[in-house]
Design a protein around this motif. Structure first.
Motif, mmCIF file in Angstrom:
data_model
loop_
_atom_site.group_PDB
_atom_site.id
_atom_site.type_symbol
_atom_site.label_atom_id
_atom_site.label_comp_id
_atom_site.label_asym_id
_atom_site.label_seq_id
_atom_site.Cartn_x
_atom_site.Cartn_y
_atom_site.Cartn_z
ATOM 1 N N ASP A 85 0.839 -1.191 0.000
ATOM 2 C CA ASP A 85 0.000 0.000 0.000
ATOM 3 C C ASP A 85 0.878 1.247 0.000
ATOM 4 O O ASP A 85 2.028 1.219 0.458
ATOM 5 N N ILE A 86 0.324 2.336 -0.495
ATOM 6 C CA ILE A 86 1.003 3.623 -0.404
ATOM 7 C C ILE A 86 1.289 3.918 1.066
ATOM 8 O O ILE A 86 0.426 3.750 1.930
ATOM 9 N N GLY A 87 2.516 4.333 1.336
ATOM 10 C CA GLY A 87 2.908 4.640 2.705
ATOM 11 C C GLY A 87 3.633 3.527 3.419
ATOM 12 O O GLY A 87 4.197 3.752 4.502
ATOM 13 N N ASP A 88 3.640 2.311 2.851
ATOM 14 C CA ASP A 88 4.366 1.209 3.482
ATOM 15 C C ASP A 88 5.860 1.509 3.514
ATOM 16 O O ASP A 88 6.428 2.016 2.538
ATOM 17 N N LEU A 89 6.491 1.170 4.620
ATOM 18 C CA LEU A 89 7.939 1.289 4.759
ATOM 19 C C LEU A 89 8.537 -0.083 4.498
ATOM 20 O O LEU A 89 8.123 -1.081 5.112
ATOM 21 N N LEU A 149 9.961 -6.912 -2.062
ATOM 22 C CA LEU A 149 9.996 -6.001 -0.921
ATOM 23 C C LEU A 149 9.585 -6.669 0.389
ATOM 24 O O LEU A 149 8.639 -7.454 0.447
ATOM 25 N N LEU A 150 10.309 -6.321 1.437
ATOM 26 C CA LEU A 150 9.982 -6.748 2.802
ATOM 27 C C LEU A 150 9.341 -5.568 3.518
ATOM 28 O O LEU A 150 9.989 -4.553 3.779
ATOM 29 N N LYS A 151 8.066 -5.703 3.845
ATOM 30 C CA LYS A 151 7.335 -4.642 4.534
ATOM 31 C C LYS A 151 7.582 -4.729 6.035
ATOM 32 O O LYS A 151 7.485 -5.804 6.630
ATOM 33 N N PHE A 152 7.906 -3.590 6.650
ATOM 34 C CA PHE A 152 8.044 -3.549 8.095
ATOM 35 C C PHE A 152 6.648 -3.507 8.717
ATOM 36 O O PHE A 152 5.786 -2.749 8.256
ATOM 37 N N PRO A 153 6.403 -4.300 9.759
ATOM 38 C CA PRO A 153 5.041 -4.430 10.274
ATOM 39 C C PRO A 153 4.494 -3.177 10.945
ATOM 40 O O PRO A 153 3.275 -2.957 10.957
ATOM 41 N N ASP A 154 5.360 -2.355 11.513
ATOM 42 C CA ASP A 154 4.904 -1.154 12.223
ATOM 43 C C ASP A 154 5.855 -0.010 11.888
ATOM 44 O O ASP A 154 7.053 -0.094 12.161
ATOM 45 N N GLN A 343 13.693 -13.041 8.967
ATOM 46 C CA GLN A 343 14.095 -13.483 10.303
ATOM 47 C C GLN A 343 15.119 -12.552 10.929
ATOM 48 O O GLN A 343 15.122 -12.346 12.155
ATOM 49 N N LEU A 344 15.982 -11.952 10.102
ATOM 50 C CA LEU A 344 16.929 -10.980 10.641
ATOM 51 C C LEU A 344 16.209 -9.705 11.083
ATOM 52 O O LEU A 344 16.605 -9.077 12.079
ATOM 53 N N MET A 345 15.165 -9.307 10.370
ATOM 54 C CA MET A 345 14.323 -8.189 10.815
ATOM 55 C C MET A 345 13.755 -8.471 12.200
ATOM 56 O O MET A 345 13.774 -7.609 13.096
ATOM 57 N N GLN A 346 13.262 -9.674 12.406
ATOM 58 C CA GLN A 346 12.705 -10.031 13.710
ATOM 59 C C GLN A 346 13.763 -9.963 14.804
ATOM 60 O O GLN A 346 13.503 -9.493 15.923
#
Length: 395
Positions: A85-89, A149-154, A343-346
């Protein structure tokens, strides 16, 4: 349409920040695509691989927009993008991959078959990697966005950890890939060649995987001191060329379970002369019988600046028989970032991996990129992160 500026390679030893075209939804061939997005670049890093081009050690043409380590915000989407979505980091793997070919389906996104007309594998802003425009800029286009792309959850949580998360595009997965392919596990003794950012990322990954001892070898005293502060055992290669002796002084024997080459083809021997195979040969010397060697360091098919004629065409003087006799396993090639980045993001988001501190991330403006390249090339113990829109100052 917003103005766009980017870091442009202008010839051996030179980069400039110039006005560049705003990205379009099209492949390097000019073919329109609908599976891409345009990102507002939040952070983009200077990589050691970029330095190889800037030093004139590749066939990179002048005029290339550099940069393959990209984190950004989605601001435009093609009509075929379904899950963003627009705005996703998002974090951008440095591999450009289609997600549809045989190698991508097997997880080998570093050698995608569909994104480069000349060879397998694509990357942003890199020589011979498909012509995809680099991301050391205000804006960049990313194809096959749903897959790549890997979307950050928050978003707020991500911005709080952005100095760490910006490392997910390349060096952290690359270091992890090297450690995993060196078969690092609980209680392993590990030697990492090179105390630059990728070497430090490999060392951090080895520790995350349970290594008992992680040693890092380098000639650069500033980088060795930083590695020591981060809890790794520095190996000062300027002392002498008997690597096994220095390893034995730490672990009691002149060999390790796992070795990781984070140097690559511009390796230098003890006498200060460039020896492109010296690290690989040392790895085979100090890795135990049936041990494993991970090779995330870059090796090229052509090196026009090599001192050795054979190395100019990618031929190295390897003691391969030694590795064969000792039953070593070797793993080379570009890191398939999508295998590891989630998994590294986590691990980052949950406080298990302070990678920005470990690689000594330094935030600079996009306009200061040329100075960042110069300082990085001089061997400072830092990882330079570009902040094109001034969003990281308070992060």
């Amino acid at each position: 349409m917003a103005n766009n500026r980017g870091v442009v390679y202008t010839g051996p030893g030179k980069v400039e920040v110039q006005d560049i075209a705003y990205p379009k939804m099209q492949a390097p061939s000019g073919k329109a695509i609908e599976h891409g997005v345009i990102l507002k670049v939040v952070s983009t890093n200077i990589c050691g691989s970029d330095q190889h081009m800037v030093r004139g050690r590749t066939s990179a043409p002048a005029g290339m927009v550099l940069g393959h380590e990209i984190t950004g915000e989605v601001i435009e989407m093609g009509k075929d993008v379904e899950f963003l979505d627009i705005g996703d980091l998002v974090s951008v793997p440095f591999n450009v991959a289609c997600g549809r070919c045989r190698t991508c389906k097997e997880g080998h996104t570093g050698v995608c078959l569909h994104v480069n007309d000349e060879r397998a594998g694509g990357a942003y802003g890199y020589v011979d990697m498909g012509g995809w425009v680099g991301g050391q800029a205000h804006y960049v286009m990313v194809p096959y966005a749903d897959f790549n792309l890997l979307k950050f959850p928050d978003r707020d949580q991500a911005m709080d950890k952005i100095r760490d998360l910006t490392m997910l595009s390349d060096i952290l997965p690359t270091g992890f890939h090297g450690a995993l392919n060196a078969k690092v596990g609980a209680g392993s003794t590990v030697y990492v060649a090179g105390a630059g950012p990728v070497g430090l990322a490999a060392a951090a990954s080895a520790r995350l995987l349970g290594a008992a001892v992680v040693m890092i070898g380098d000639f650069n005293q500033q980088r060795l001191e930083h590695a020591r502060k981060m809890g790794f055992e520095p190996i000062d290669l300027s002392r002498h060329d008997r690597l096994g002796e220095m390893i034995a002084a730490v672990v009691g024997e002149p060999k390790v379970d796992s070795a990781i080459d984070a140097v690559g083809f511009e390796a230098v021997g003890h006498g200060g002369k460039e020896q492109p195979a010296v690290v690989l040969n040392q790895m085979m010397e100090v890795t135990r019988e049936a041990g494993s060697i991970g090779i995330p360091g870059l090796y090229v098919t052509e090196d026009p600046g090599a001192a050795e004629k054979a190395a100019q065409s990618g031929n190295l003087s390897l003691r391969f028989g030694l590795g064969w006799a000792k039953g070593h396993s070797f793993h080379t090639g570009q890191t398939p970032v999508v295998q590891y980045n989630r998994q590294l993001m986590q691990a980052i988001l949950h406080g298990r991996l302070n990678i920005a501190e470990i690689v000594n991330a330094q935030i600079i403006s996009l306009e200061d990129a040329p100075q960042g390249y110069q300082q990085f090339d001089s061997g400072v113990a830092s990882k330079f992160v570009l902040d094109p829109h001034g969003l990281l100052g308070a992060a």
